[in-house]
Design a protein around this motif. Structure first.
Motif, mmCIF file in Angstrom:
data_model
loop_
_atom_site.group_PDB
_atom_site.id
_atom_site.type_symbol
_atom_site.label_atom_id
_atom_site.label_comp_id
_atom_site.label_asym_id
_atom_site.label_seq_id
_atom_site.Cartn_x
_atom_site.Cartn_y
_atom_site.Cartn_z
ATOM 1 N N SER A 133 0.833 -1.207 0.000
ATOM 2 C CA SER A 133 0.000 0.000 0.000
ATOM 3 C C SER A 133 0.868 1.259 0.000
ATOM 4 N N ASP B 19 -5.869 -0.936 -4.861
ATOM 5 C CA ASP B 19 -5.296 -1.556 -3.657
ATOM 6 C C ASP B 19 -6.287 -2.562 -3.077
ATOM 7 N N GLU B 20 -6.047 -3.822 -3.332
ATOM 8 C CA GLU B 20 -6.908 -4.919 -2.878
ATOM 9 C C GLU B 20 -8.396 -4.629 -3.096
HETATM 10 MG MG LIG Z 1 -2.058 -2.685 2.203
#
Ligand SMILES: [Mg+2]
Ligand SMILES: Nc1ncnc2c1ncn2[C@@H]1O[C@H](COP(=O)(O)OP(=O)(O)OP(=O)(O)O)[C@@H](O)[C@H]1O
Length: 232
Positions: free
Chosen positions: A45, A164-165
């Protein structure tokens, strides 16, 4: 195109300096779909936030579509970011008081697009939610909210999309749908796509898988090799 040169990040924790990312170089060509893998805390991240200009590096620079964003002032960076980058988060970050259609439309209105409403409708259709345009985020399932967030991220046709995910809060089937949608949009629009995921199966379907561990790139595979089954 994304280019990182000697990019690093340290943070202060009490009296000591903690290295979150060791200096790294990375080149992601235009149109590539790159997955970033790695255990929790490995710096994924942080890396994405630096790529997006949401965070400032300790050393090095980030070059996006030919522009070094590291030395841009706050206003210039904000303007550049809105033209260049779409971002999809794990939590969907939709505006709760705006409908699905409005959530997609608003960034285009801010960018001054006259066709904002028409295009918002087309994007909503592209993510399979034509019938849900007038619904508010709280009336949509997690997977549906994420599809709205993806439509919004693509609204201003950014050359770069960072995710991000985006499948992290979804069950397997909905996670797969979101992944397929991202891949389709990457292929049809030519957007450079960087996807952070814990899921090796998803990463295998990308053009390239970059693995981080303890703030370093430890693997950078054009395609994750799939172990051949032992022949018996
Ligand atoms: Mg992360
Ligand atoms: N501002 C900060 N100050 C101190 N430490 C930080 C800061 N931001 C991140 N870290 C630390 O840096 C490391 C990397 O964090 P990061 O969020 O990038 O990991 P990640 O790979 O995204 O993990 P996850 O898979 O759990 O999301 C972690 O150990 C985290 O605690």
């Amino acid at each position: 195109m994304i280019e990182l040169k000697q990019l690093s990040k340290q943070a202060l924790s009490g009296q000591s300096r903690l290295t979150i990312l060791h200096p790294l170089d990375l080149f992601i060509p235009a149109g590539q779909f790159a997955a970033i893998l790695g255990p929790s805390g490995s710096g994924k991240s942080t890396l994405l936030g630096l790529m997006a200009g949401l965070d400032t590096p300790t050393t090095g620079e980030v070059i996006l579509a030919g522009t070094s964003i590291t030395r841009l002032g706050e206003d210039a960076l904000a303007a550049f970011r809105s033209r260049t980058i779409g971002f999809v988060f794990q939590a969907f970050h939709l505006i709760p008081t705006a409908t699905a259609l409005e959530n997609i439309q608003i960034p285009m209105e801010i960018a001054g697009r006259r066709d904002a409403k028409k295009r918002a409708k087309a994007l909503l259709a592209a993510v399979g939610l034509s019938a849900r345009g007038h619904h508010y985020p709280a009336q949509l399932s997690g997977g549906e909210q994420q599809r709205v967030a993806i439509a919004r991220a693509f609204a201003n046709e950014p050359p770069i999309l960072l995710a991000d995910e985006p499948t992290g809060n979804l069950d397997y089937a909905n996670g797969m749908r979101i992944f397929e949608l991202l891949r389709e949009l990457n292929q049809s629009t030519g957007t450079t796509l960087v996807l952070v995921t814990h899921n090796e199966e998803l990463a295998r379907a990308a053009d390239r898988a970059i693995t981080l561990r303890d703030g370093r790139i430890v693997l950078d595979n054009p395609k994750l090799s799939i172990e051949p089954l032992p022949s018996t």
